[in-house]
Design a protein around this motif. Structure first.
Motif, PDB file in Angstrom:
ATOM      1  N   TYR A 102      10.829  34.331  12.513  1.00 13.17           N
ATOM      2  CA  TYR A 102      11.300  35.714  12.659  1.00 13.17           C
ATOM      3  C   TYR A 102      11.872  35.919  14.056  1.00 13.17           C
ATOM      4  CZ  TYR A 102      10.015  38.156   8.392  1.00 13.17           C
ATOM      5  OH  TYR A 102       9.990  38.609   7.104  1.00 13.17           O
ATOM      6  N   ARG A 103      11.138  35.373  15.017  1.00 16.43           N
ATOM      7  CA  ARG A 103      11.560  35.547  16.404  1.00 16.43           C
ATOM      8  C   ARG A 103      12.832  34.742  16.685  1.00 16.43           C
ATOM      9  NH1 ARG A 103      10.887  33.252  21.031  1.00 16.43           N
ATOM     10  NH2 ARG A 103       9.701  31.493  20.215  1.00 16.43           N
ATOM     11  N   THR A 104      12.848  33.504  16.219  1.00 17.21           N
ATOM     12  CA  THR A 104      14.034  32.663  16.442  1.00 17.21           C
ATOM     13  C   THR A 104      15.272  33.319  15.848  1.00 17.21           C
ATOM     14  OG1 THR A 104      12.620  30.714  16.311  1.00 17.21           O
ATOM     15  CG2 THR A 104      14.981  30.348  16.050  1.00 17.21           C
ATOM     16  N   PHE A 105      15.135  33.842  14.627  1.00 12.39           N
ATOM     17  CA  PHE A 105      16.251  34.496  13.928  1.00 12.39           C
ATOM     18  C   PHE A 105      16.670  35.767  14.674  1.00 12.39           C
ATOM     19  CE2 PHE A 105      17.357  37.108   9.897  1.00 12.39           C
ATOM     20  CZ  PHE A 105      18.686  36.771   9.976  1.00 12.39           C
ATOM     21  N   ARG A 106      15.699  36.575  15.075  1.00  4.73           N
ATOM     22  CA  ARG A 106      16.003  37.819  15.771  1.00  4.73           C
ATOM     23  C   ARG A 106      16.682  37.548  17.119  1.00  4.73           C
ATOM     24  NH1 ARG A 106      12.701  41.414  18.584  1.00  4.73           N
ATOM     25  NH2 ARG A 106      12.103  39.547  19.727  1.00  4.73           N
ATOM     26  N   ASP A 107      16.131  36.584  17.867  1.00  5.53           N
ATOM     27  CA  ASP A 107      16.704  36.267  19.179  1.00  5.53           C
ATOM     28  C   ASP A 107      17.931  35.375  19.065  1.00  5.53           C
ATOM     29  OD1 ASP A 107      14.788  37.790  20.472  1.00  5.53           O
ATOM     30  OD2 ASP A 107      13.391  36.116  20.669  1.00  5.53           O
ATOM     31  N   LYS A 108      18.314  35.012  17.846  1.00  8.06           N
ATOM     32  CA  LYS A 108      19.487  34.173  17.584  1.00  8.06           C
ATOM     33  C   LYS A 108      19.418  32.884  18.380  1.00  8.06           C
ATOM     34  CE  LYS A 108      22.071  38.236  16.309  1.00  8.06           C
ATOM     35  NZ  LYS A 108      21.322  39.427  16.731  1.00  8.06           N
ATOM     36  N   GLN A 109      18.195  32.342  18.450  1.00  6.09           N
ATOM     37  CA  GLN A 109      18.001  31.086  19.167  1.00  6.09           C
ATOM     38  C   GLN A 109      18.311  29.918  18.248  1.00  6.09           C
ATOM     39  OE1 GLN A 109      13.938  31.433  20.541  1.00  6.09           O
ATOM     40  NE2 GLN A 109      14.520  32.642  22.331  1.00  6.09           N
ATOM     41  N   ASP A 110      18.552  28.778  18.835  1.00  8.39           N
ATOM     42  CA  ASP A 110      18.724  27.544  18.094  1.00  8.39           C
ATOM     43  C   ASP A 110      19.848  27.675  17.053  1.00  8.39           C
ATOM     44  OD1 ASP A 110      17.831  24.890  17.885  1.00  8.39           O
ATOM     45  OD2 ASP A 110      16.758  25.349  16.034  1.00  8.39           O
ATOM     46  N   SER A 111      20.858  28.490  17.376  1.00  4.54           N
ATOM     47  CA  SER A 111      22.000  28.728  16.472  1.00  4.54           C
ATOM     48  C   SER A 111      21.550  29.117  15.065  1.00  4.54           C
ATOM     49  CB  SER A 111      22.893  27.489  16.400  1.00  4.54           C
ATOM     50  OG  SER A 111      23.353  27.146  17.686  1.00  4.54           O
ATOM     51  N   CYS A 112      20.504  29.930  15.014  1.00  8.11           N
ATOM     52  CA  CYS A 112      19.909  30.303  13.723  1.00  8.11           C
ATOM     53  C   CYS A 112      20.764  31.341  12.989  1.00  8.11           C
ATOM     54  CB  CYS A 112      18.514  30.861  13.969  1.00  8.11           C
ATOM     55  SG  CYS A 112      17.654  31.292  12.458  1.00  8.11           S
ATOM     56  N   ILE A 113      21.086  31.063  11.739  1.00 10.45           N
ATOM     57  CA  ILE A 113      21.780  32.051  10.911  1.00 10.45           C
ATOM     58  C   ILE A 113      20.950  32.432   9.691  1.00 10.45           C
ATOM     59  CG2 ILE A 113      23.866  32.565   9.573  1.00 10.45           C
ATOM     60  CD1 ILE A 113      25.458  30.842  11.476  1.00 10.45           C
ATOM     61  N   LYS A 114      20.387  31.426   9.014  1.00  9.34           N
ATOM     62  CA  LYS A 114      19.581  31.760   7.839  1.00  9.34           C
ATOM     63  C   LYS A 114      18.383  30.834   7.730  1.00  9.34           C
ATOM     64  CE  LYS A 114      18.938  34.157   4.017  1.00  9.34           C
ATOM     65  NZ  LYS A 114      18.761  35.621   4.056  1.00  9.34           N
ATOM     66  N   VAL A 115      17.215  31.445   7.535  1.00  5.77           N
ATOM     67  CA  VAL A 115      15.968  30.689   7.468  1.00  5.77           C
ATOM     68  C   VAL A 115      15.448  30.672   6.031  1.00  5.77           C
ATOM     69  CG1 VAL A 115      13.595  30.526   8.285  1.00  5.77           C
ATOM     70  CG2 VAL A 115      15.369  31.454   9.790  1.00  5.77           C
ATOM     71  N   VAL A 116      15.158  29.466   5.537  1.00  6.36           N
ATOM     72  CA  VAL A 116      14.485  29.339   4.245  1.00  6.36           C
ATOM     73  C   VAL A 116      13.067  28.841   4.503  1.00  6.36           C
ATOM     74  CG1 VAL A 116      14.428  28.026   2.076  1.00  6.36           C
ATOM     75  CG2 VAL A 116      16.582  28.978   2.908  1.00  6.36           C
ATOM     76  N   LEU A 117      12.110  29.462   3.820  1.00  5.63           N
ATOM     77  CA  LEU A 117      10.706  29.096   3.991  1.00  5.63           C
ATOM     78  C   LEU A 117      10.196  28.439   2.722  1.00  5.63           C
ATOM     79  CD1 LEU A 117       9.604  32.542   5.453  1.00  5.63           C
ATOM     80  CD2 LEU A 117       9.935  30.457   6.781  1.00  5.63           C
ATOM     81  N   LYS A 118       9.395  27.399   2.916  1.00 12.78           N
ATOM     82  CA  LYS A 118       8.814  26.679   1.775  1.00 12.78           C
ATOM     83  C   LYS A 118       7.304  26.887   1.763  1.00 12.78           C
ATOM     84  CE  LYS A 118      12.405  24.431   0.031  1.00 12.78           C
ATOM     85  NZ  LYS A 118      12.754  24.465  -1.383  1.00 12.78           N
ATOM     86  N   PRO A 119       6.786  27.654   0.836  1.00 10.19           N
ATOM     87  CA  PRO A 119       5.337  27.884   0.783  1.00 10.19           C
ATOM     88  C   PRO A 119       4.588  26.589   0.427  1.00 10.19           C
ATOM     89  CG  PRO A 119       6.510  29.486  -0.541  1.00 10.19           C
ATOM     90  CD  PRO A 119       7.506  28.434  -0.157  1.00 10.19           C
TER      91      PRO A 119
END
Ligand SMILES: [Zn+2]
Ligand SMILES: [Zn+2]
Lengths: 199, 391
Positions: free
Chosen positions: B374-391
């Motif tokens: 959430y933080r990486t995406f919000r802060d746009k770190q690591d060139s993050c555009i879309k995060v997929v999570l695997k439960p």
């Protein structure tokens, strides 16, 4: 239910029977610098309100009678920093606290004159201020680092068209789609558009 | 089970929670195989959407396998079915659903009384969102209960990876509806503000629907790269004047169609003083939304043009130039996406290789890394555009 806030327990009341309810909480997305920023934010609000509402107590304690108006202004400033530190823009809030600390220190220094009967209080206040300034500085830096965009890799996505057949082959590939009647807008101008007829 | 749970502003945790249970006859329980973090989750992360409560399970982009079914499904769904779960919960029977206006379903919001008070009339129930839309637990979890499952979920075939299908739950139909409701003509210039996940899907949709030119506006190099890869002409608003450039690209007439893929939290910079003004008002609780993009769109849009708003707004926005909008005769189309209206058609387009929505995924991690993401995406770190999570 070891580490749940009472609020979380309370809000469980609003959930229906089949809804998941928290049993055990994991680590937060809030890091130490973020939590410290919140603490400092609330501290700013408390101090700011005191300065705004009871400036006389502060000036008397420091032997700075007559400076009540200035203390009130500082109180307003402190409340501003507090609100910012508690907001999503906590970085700004923390740096504004650091700047404010500078002003506070300069002002309390004037109370260190030898003839001030409350000089001892002023020395204590100055020591406290220096301590809090150090904390503010460290947290402002840590928060800036933690949320800086430059963290992590710089990647480029120039190869990610999303079109298995390539961009050019995909332009207009969904023209089979008919806009539903409720979503139609202005009629096409294919025949009269200067840009199209020139092509 | 484990789930990402909202505890307060910027406070999301991977908690152990009780498993969801079937409540209604048309419920199913889905074992989640993939879920994603959405831009609108960030509005919740920032606590800009009212009526979140500590303990709310996040997530509205989910897919998985049906593992339990209610008794009233009449065989329409069974254990083992592979499904994508759209973020809008729909009864399929009310007047709005029958019309295809699923995101304003009249019956799926279980906290209708709240929504009636705040919005005047209720809208549909949504997963992992505010209690104004039902407070339904979301799908950033191992299991998800889906109410009205037979009309809500989209069945998908085996043999296609999750990554290609997952975004049928939200961002692909959202980008698609944003473009479709702009009724794109072959002569149209479509300008799209924001190259986040929805912006990227909108760009692809506008290209597929055959716009003459698609222009994408952002300031993050990696997002502009991705926009360009998808066939857009890009404008970096930190380097160029958006209005001047849009006019240049349209022979001085302005784009016919303007699409807002930003919503209530537009970028704040002293170079655009109105954004600072909005942020200050927002902090003082005098305004909830920062409508910079709306202002710019209304100003630059061609008279008689259309403004399409998939970006999320939450409450009150200030200084909207209604004079310009009215005199220019602009059409406004907006709303939460009627996801179910588009999913079957878009599934076919994925199967036919017209598009592969997985291009937008930049991060894929286990569910317990969700809070950090959430933080990486919000802060746009690591060139993050879309995060997929695997439960
Ligand atoms: Zn979403
Ligand atoms: Zn309905």
């Amino acid at each position: 239910m070891t580490n749940l806030s009472s609020l979380t327990n309370f809000s469980n009341i609003t959930r229906s029977e089949g809804d998941p309810k928290v049993i055990h909480s994991g680590p937060s997305s809030r890091g130490v610098p973020d939590s410290l920023a919140r603490g400092l934010g609330w501290f700013s609000l408390g101090l700011g309100l005191t300065e705004l509402l009871a400036p006389g107590r502060i000036t008397r304690a420091l032997g700075m009678e007559g400076k009540e108006a200035l203390v009130r202004v500082y109180g307003a400033r402190e409340i501003g920093s507090g609100i910012l530190s508690l907001s999503v823009d906590k970085k700004l809030g923390l740096w504004s606290r650091v700047a404010g600390d500078g002003l506070d220190i300069a002002t309390v220094m004037t109370a260190l004159r030898p003839d001030n009967p409350k000089r001892d209080n002023a020395v204590i206040a100055l020591a406290l201020l220096l301590g809090i300034t150090a904390i503010d500085l460290i947290d402002a830096q840590a928060t800036t680092m933690r949320h800086s965009r430059s963290a992590g890799r710089r990647r480029t996505y120039r190869d990610r068209s999303g079109f298995p057949r390539g961009v050019d082959a995909s332009r207009g590939a969904a023209r089979d789609f008919k806009t539903p009647p409720d979503l139609r807008h202005a009629p096409a101008l294919a025949a009269v558009s200067p840009r199209t007829s020139a092509a | 089970m484990r789930a990402l749970v909202w505890h307060g502003k910027e406070d999301i945790r991977c908690d152990t929670v009780t498993d969801p249970e079937i409540e209604g006859e048309r419920d199913v329980i889905v074992k989640v195989t993939s879920c994603a973090i959405c831009g609108s989750d960030l509005h919740l992360f920032h606590n800009f959407i009212p009526a979140m409560l500590p303990g709310d399970v996040m997530g509205h982009e989910t897919m998985g396998e049906v593992v339990e079914t209610g008794r009233g499904l009449n065989g329409k769904l069974k254990k083992g079915d592979r499904v994508v779960v759209p973020f809008t919960i729909v009864c399929g029977e009310c007047d709005q659903c029958k019309r295809g206006y699923f995101s304003v379903c009249q019956r799926s919001n279980r906290k209708k009384h709240l929504a009636d008070k705040v919005f005047g009339h209720t809208t549909a129930g949504l997963f992992g969102y505010t209690h104004l839309t039902g407070g339904y637990p979301g799908g950033q979890a191992e299991y998800l209960r889906v109410p009205f499952a037979d009309s809500t979920v989209q069945k998908v075939p085996e043999g296609i990876p999750d990554e290609k299908l997952l975004f049928l739950s939200d961002i692909f139909p959202t980008g698609w509806q944003a473009a479709v409701q702009a009724d794109i003509q072959p002569t149209d210039t479509v300008a799209i503000w924001g190259c986040g996940p929805v912006g990227q899907m909108t760009i692809r949709s506008a290209v597929l629907l055959g716009a003459e030119q698609v222009i994408a506006i952002d300031h993050l190099p990696e997002r502009l790269d991705m926009a360009e890869a998808g066939g857009a002409i890009t404008i970096n608003f930190k380097e160029e004047n958006v209005v001047e450039r849009l006019n240049e690209l349209t022979g001085g007439e302005g784009p016919e169609k303007c699409i807002d893929c930003i919503g209530m939290e537009s970028h704040v910079t002293p170079a655009m003083p109105d954004t600072v003004y909005d942020r200050a008002k927002q902090i003082l609780l005098a305004e909830s939304d920062r409508p910079h993009v709306l202002r710019e769109m209304i100003y630059v849009c061609r008279p008689g043009g259309l403004i399409s708003i998939p970006g999320v707004y939450g409450g009150l926005a200030d200084k909207i130039p209604m004079g310009a909008a009215m005199n220019k005769g602009l059409t406004f189309r907006m709303g939460q996406t009627h996801v179910q209206r588009w999913t079957a058609d878009l599934l076919r387009r994925i199967e036919e290789d017209q598009i592969d929505p997985s291009f937008v995924i930049t991060h894929e991690v286990p569910l317990d890394q969700g809070p950090e993401m959430y933080r990486t995406f919000r802060d746009k770190q690591d060139s993050c555009i879309k995060v997929v999570l695997k439960p």
